[in-house]
Design a protein around this motif. Structure first.
Motif, PDB file in Angstrom:
ATOM      1  N   GLY A  46       0.867  -1.168   0.000  1.00  0.00           N
ATOM      2  CA  GLY A  46       0.000   0.000   0.000  1.00  0.00           C
ATOM      3  C   GLY A  46       0.904   1.218   0.000  1.00  0.00           C
ATOM      4  O   GLY A  46       2.089   1.097  -0.319  1.00  0.00           O
ATOM      5  N   MET A  47       0.367   2.384   0.339  1.00  0.00           N
ATOM      6  CA  MET A  47       1.182   3.599   0.358  1.00  0.00           C
ATOM      7  C   MET A  47       1.112   4.293   1.719  1.00  0.00           C
ATOM      8  O   MET A  47       1.277   5.506   1.829  1.00  0.00           O
ATOM      9  CB  MET A  47       0.744   4.557  -0.761  1.00  0.00           C
ATOM     10  N   ASP A  48       0.851   3.507   2.759  1.00  0.00           N
ATOM     11  CA  ASP A  48       0.841   4.035   4.116  1.00  0.00           C
ATOM     12  C   ASP A  48       2.091   3.554   4.865  1.00  0.00           C
ATOM     13  O   ASP A  48       2.673   2.530   4.506  1.00  0.00           O
ATOM     14  CB  ASP A  48      -0.398   3.549   4.875  1.00  0.00           C
ATOM     15  N   TYR A  49       2.444   4.290   5.883  1.00  0.00           N
ATOM     16  CA  TYR A  49       3.613   3.932   6.694  1.00  0.00           C
ATOM     17  C   TYR A  49       3.578   2.456   7.076  1.00  0.00           C
ATOM     18  O   TYR A  49       4.564   1.736   6.948  1.00  0.00           O
ATOM     19  CB  TYR A  49       3.612   4.809   7.952  1.00  0.00           C
ATOM     20  N   GLN A  50       2.430   1.981   7.532  1.00  0.00           N
ATOM     21  CA  GLN A  50       2.315   0.635   8.106  1.00  0.00           C
ATOM     22  C   GLN A  50       2.416  -0.475   7.064  1.00  0.00           C
ATOM     23  O   GLN A  50       2.622  -1.637   7.427  1.00  0.00           O
ATOM     24  CB  GLN A  50       0.998   0.479   8.879  1.00  0.00           C
ATOM     25  N   ASN A  51       2.264  -0.148   5.787  1.00  0.00           N
ATOM     26  CA  ASN A  51       2.352  -1.210   4.778  1.00  0.00           C
ATOM     27  C   ASN A  51       3.358  -0.894   3.678  1.00  0.00           C
ATOM     28  O   ASN A  51       3.347  -1.543   2.622  1.00  0.00           O
ATOM     29  CB  ASN A  51       0.961  -1.539   4.196  1.00  0.00           C
ATOM     30  N   ASN A  52       4.240   0.068   3.919  1.00  0.00           N
ATOM     31  CA  ASN A  52       5.209   0.436   2.884  1.00  0.00           C
ATOM     32  C   ASN A  52       6.456   1.012   3.558  1.00  0.00           C
ATOM     33  O   ASN A  52       6.430   2.106   4.120  1.00  0.00           O
ATOM     34  CB  ASN A  52       4.571   1.467   1.932  1.00  0.00           C
ATOM     35  N   ASP A  53       7.559   0.270   3.506  1.00  0.00           N
ATOM     36  CA  ASP A  53       8.785   0.699   4.202  1.00  0.00           C
ATOM     37  C   ASP A  53       9.458   1.892   3.519  1.00  0.00           C
ATOM     38  O   ASP A  53      10.312   2.548   4.124  1.00  0.00           O
ATOM     39  CB  ASP A  53       9.781  -0.466   4.322  1.00  0.00           C
ATOM     40  N   HIS A  54       9.086   2.189   2.251  1.00  0.00           N
ATOM     41  CA  HIS A  54       9.620   3.392   1.589  1.00  0.00           C
ATOM     42  C   HIS A  54       9.005   4.636   2.232  1.00  0.00           C
ATOM     43  O   HIS A  54       9.704   5.605   2.536  1.00  0.00           O
ATOM     44  CB  HIS A  54       9.301   3.360   0.090  1.00  0.00           C
ATOM     45  N   VAL A  55       7.684   4.587   2.420  1.00  0.00           N
ATOM     46  CA  VAL A  55       6.975   5.680   3.094  1.00  0.00           C
ATOM     47  C   VAL A  55       7.517   5.831   4.511  1.00  0.00           C
ATOM     48  O   VAL A  55       7.783   6.943   4.987  1.00  0.00           O
ATOM     49  CB  VAL A  55       5.448   5.396   3.108  1.00  0.00           C
ATOM     50  N   ALA A  56       7.724   4.699   5.182  1.00  0.00           N
ATOM     51  CA  ALA A  56       8.217   4.718   6.560  1.00  0.00           C
ATOM     52  C   ALA A  56       9.623   5.313   6.638  1.00  0.00           C
ATOM     53  O   ALA A  56       9.898   6.165   7.491  1.00  0.00           O
ATOM     54  CB  ALA A  56       8.202   3.296   7.129  1.00  0.00           C
ATOM     55  N   LEU A  57      10.511   4.890   5.740  1.00  0.00           N
ATOM     56  CA  LEU A  57      11.895   5.388   5.784  1.00  0.00           C
ATOM     57  C   LEU A  57      11.936   6.903   5.600  1.00  0.00           C
ATOM     58  O   LEU A  57      12.639   7.604   6.343  1.00  0.00           O
ATOM     59  CB  LEU A  57      12.746   4.687   4.711  1.00  0.00           C
ATOM     60  N   ALA A  58      11.187   7.411   4.621  1.00  0.00           N
ATOM     61  CA  ALA A  58      11.199   8.866   4.370  1.00  0.00           C
ATOM     62  C   ALA A  58      10.703   9.621   5.612  1.00  0.00           C
ATOM     63  O   ALA A  58      11.302  10.633   6.013  1.00  0.00           O
ATOM     64  CB  ALA A  58      10.336   9.192   3.148  1.00  0.00           C
ATOM     65  N   ALA A  59       9.633   9.129   6.224  1.00  0.00           N
ATOM     66  CA  ALA A  59       9.098   9.792   7.427  1.00  0.00           C
ATOM     67  C   ALA A  59      10.081   9.677   8.597  1.00  0.00           C
ATOM     68  O   ALA A  59      10.281  10.638   9.357  1.00  0.00           O
ATOM     69  CB  ALA A  59       7.754   9.173   7.802  1.00  0.00           C
ATOM     70  N   ASP A  60      10.697   8.523   8.735  1.00  0.00           N
ATOM     71  CA  ASP A  60      11.639   8.312   9.846  1.00  0.00           C
ATOM     72  C   ASP A  60      12.867   9.216   9.707  1.00  0.00           C
ATOM     73  O   ASP A  60      13.354   9.766  10.706  1.00  0.00           O
ATOM     74  CB  ASP A  60      12.080   6.843   9.900  1.00  0.00           C
ATOM     75  N   LEU A  61      13.375   9.380   8.484  1.00  0.00           N
ATOM     76  CA  LEU A  61      14.558  10.236   8.285  1.00  0.00           C
ATOM     77  C   LEU A  61      14.261  11.663   8.737  1.00  0.00           C
ATOM     78  O   LEU A  61      15.087  12.301   9.398  1.00  0.00           O
ATOM     79  CB  LEU A  61      14.981  10.228   6.811  1.00  0.00           C
ATOM     80  N   LYS A  62      13.063  12.133   8.383  1.00  0.00           N
ATOM     81  CA  LYS A  62      12.657  13.483   8.758  1.00  0.00           C
ATOM     82  C   LYS A  62      12.598  13.614  10.289  1.00  0.00           C
ATOM     83  O   LYS A  62      13.139  14.559  10.866  1.00  0.00           O
ATOM     84  CB  LYS A  62      11.274  13.753   8.153  1.00  0.00           C
ATOM     85  N   MET A  63      11.992  12.623  10.932  1.00  0.00           N
ATOM     86  CA  MET A  63      11.859  12.653  12.394  1.00  0.00           C
ATOM     87  C   MET A  63      13.242  12.573  13.067  1.00  0.00           C
ATOM     88  O   MET A  63      13.539  13.313  14.006  1.00  0.00           O
ATOM     89  CB  MET A  63      10.955  11.490  12.857  1.00  0.00           C
ATOM     90  N   ILE A  64      14.088  11.663  12.562  1.00  0.00           N
ATOM     91  CA  ILE A  64      15.433  11.485  13.130  1.00  0.00           C
ATOM     92  C   ILE A  64      16.206  12.808  13.049  1.00  0.00           C
ATOM     93  O   ILE A  64      16.878  13.225  13.999  1.00  0.00           O
ATOM     94  CB  ILE A  64      16.197  10.353  12.385  1.00  0.00           C
ATOM     95  N   HIS A  65      16.073  13.484  11.909  1.00  0.00           N
ATOM     96  CA  HIS A  65      16.757  14.768  11.707  1.00  0.00           C
ATOM     97  C   HIS A  65      16.217  15.832  12.671  1.00  0.00           C
ATOM     98  O   HIS A  65      16.983  16.537  13.321  1.00  0.00           O
ATOM     99  CB  HIS A  65      16.572  15.211  10.256  1.00  0.00           C
ATOM    100  N   GLU A  66      14.882  15.899  12.777  1.00  0.00           N
ATOM    101  CA  GLU A  66      14.265  16.897  13.658  1.00  0.00           C
ATOM    102  C   GLU A  66      14.624  16.654  15.128  1.00  0.00           C
ATOM    103  O   GLU A  66      14.733  17.586  15.919  1.00  0.00           O
ATOM    104  CB  GLU A  66      12.745  16.898  13.467  1.00  0.00           C
ATOM    105  N   LEU A  67      14.819  15.379  15.455  1.00  0.00           N
ATOM    106  CA  LEU A  67      15.169  15.014  16.826  1.00  0.00           C
ATOM    107  C   LEU A  67      16.639  15.332  17.138  1.00  0.00           C
ATOM    108  O   LEU A  67      17.062  15.278  18.288  1.00  0.00           O
ATOM    109  CB  LEU A  67      14.901  13.512  17.002  1.00  0.00           C
ATOM    110  N   GLY A  68      17.406  15.654  16.091  1.00  0.00           N
ATOM    111  CA  GLY A  68      18.814  15.981  16.281  1.00  0.00           C
ATOM    112  C   GLY A  68      19.719  14.766  16.401  1.00  0.00           C
ATOM    113  O   GLY A  68      20.836  14.855  16.906  1.00  0.00           O
ATOM    114  N   PHE A  69      19.229  13.597  15.947  1.00  0.00           N
ATOM    115  CA  PHE A  69      20.065  12.397  15.955  1.00  0.00           C
ATOM    116  C   PHE A  69      20.929  12.341  14.694  1.00  0.00           C
ATOM    117  O   PHE A  69      20.546  12.838  13.641  1.00  0.00           O
ATOM    118  CB  PHE A  69      19.189  11.132  16.041  1.00  0.00           C
ATOM    119  N   ASN A  70      22.098  11.701  14.813  1.00  0.00           N
ATOM    120  CA  ASN A  70      23.010  11.539  13.681  1.00  0.00           C
ATOM    121  C   ASN A  70      22.934  10.119  13.157  1.00  0.00           C
ATOM    122  O   ASN A  70      22.849   9.170  13.933  1.00  0.00           O
ATOM    123  CB  ASN A  70      24.464  11.780  14.124  1.00  0.00           C
TER     124      ASN A  70
END
Ligand SMILES: [Zn+2]
Length: 270
Positions: free
Chosen positions: A16-40
């Motif tokens: 599908g195209m939701d976070y829960q059924n698509n790891d591409h969608v999940a990775l893009a969202a996670d990268l954004k969150m990781i960056h905003e959280l200040g993690f390297n």
């Protein structure tokens, strides 16, 4: 105690195209969150060098390591999925994020090595469009963004007609000959086929599991001779300096976390 989470994604998880059924969608969202959280995002080499005492805690402060498994073409090429439409590859998601943020990025890709196994897996488990190639491995490695690593010769996959017992487990890889066939053969193939200054250094257990022989006898005795520095399971824990090198844990996307909030909780344990 300083500790670091390793995250794992599967590019062929597209239902599908939701976070829960698509790891591409999940990775893009996670990268954004990781960056905003200040993690390297650090490399596996940096993590392992810290783990062995060759780098200080500052290298891994607020750090996370990215990996992906199985090595289908969805890792590297944008592809038009027959049911879900165009999928941005993991590689291009990393590049997009890097262009947007300037962040340092790196992912270690554990690929299934056997060409024959990939042909069969492509037909029986993917879409049958020859989307399990090795033609992009050298370019991924040369990019500095995505390293290629060993996910065994054929994953001991249940649809193959070789030594497996149709049980989707790596536990029956339990003697020297079977381990050589799965791990040593894959190391040699990777070293021969990936261009440039490359040596395969890391192994991820297919299905995240293993026999006692592989984990506690074969790798401790022969791993270093095969140029391996560490092996990775899918036990959902952080790595610390006491973690055994042949049993490095990893968290799996859409198994151990299902949205960015849950991933944030994992990261903030560190
Ligand atoms: Zn796998």
């Amino acid at each position: 105690m300083t500790q670091v989470p390793i995250l794992t994604y599967h590019a062929n998880n597209i239902n599908g195209m939701d976070y829960q059924n698509n790891d591409h969608v999940a990775l893009a969202a996670d990268l954004k969150m990781i960056h905003e959280l200040g993690f390297n995002i650090i490399t596996m080499d940096e993590l392992v060098s810290w783990h062995s005492g060759d780098a200080s805690d500052s290298v891994v402060k607020h750090a996370v390591v990215l990996t992906c498994d199985d090595g289908t073409d969805f890792d590297y090429h944008d592809l038009d999925h027959p049911h879900c439409g165009w999928q941005r590859s993991f590689f291009n998601i990393l590049k997009d994020h890097q262009a947007r943020t300037g962040a340092r990025l790196h992912m270690t890709n554990f690929v299934i090595v056997s060409p024959e196994a990939r042909v069969t897996l492509d037909q029986k488990c993917l879409i049958g469009k020859s989307w399990w190639q090795d033609s992009w491995w050298s370019a991924a490695q040369a990019s500095g963004l995505m390293d290629i690593a060993n996910h065994s010769w054929d994953h001991n996959h249940g649809v193959l007609e070789n030594n497996n017992h149709n049980d989707d487990s790596f536990r029956c890889i339990a003697d020297k000959a079977a381990c050589d066939q799965q791990i040593k053969q894959a190391q040699e193939f990777l070293d021969q086929h990936i261009l440039g200054d490359y040596q395969s250094k890391y192994f991820a257990y297919p299905y995240g599991n293993h026999s006692d022989y592989l984990r506690f006898e074969y790798l401790p005795e022969f791993g270093k001779g095969l140029n391996l520095k560490a092996a990775f399971s899918t036990e959902p824990k952080h790595v610390n300096r006491d973690t055994a090198i042949w049993g490095m844990p990893r968290y799996v996307c859409n198994n151990d976390w299902h949205n960015t909030e849950q991933l944030k909780d994992i990261l903030l344990q560190a």
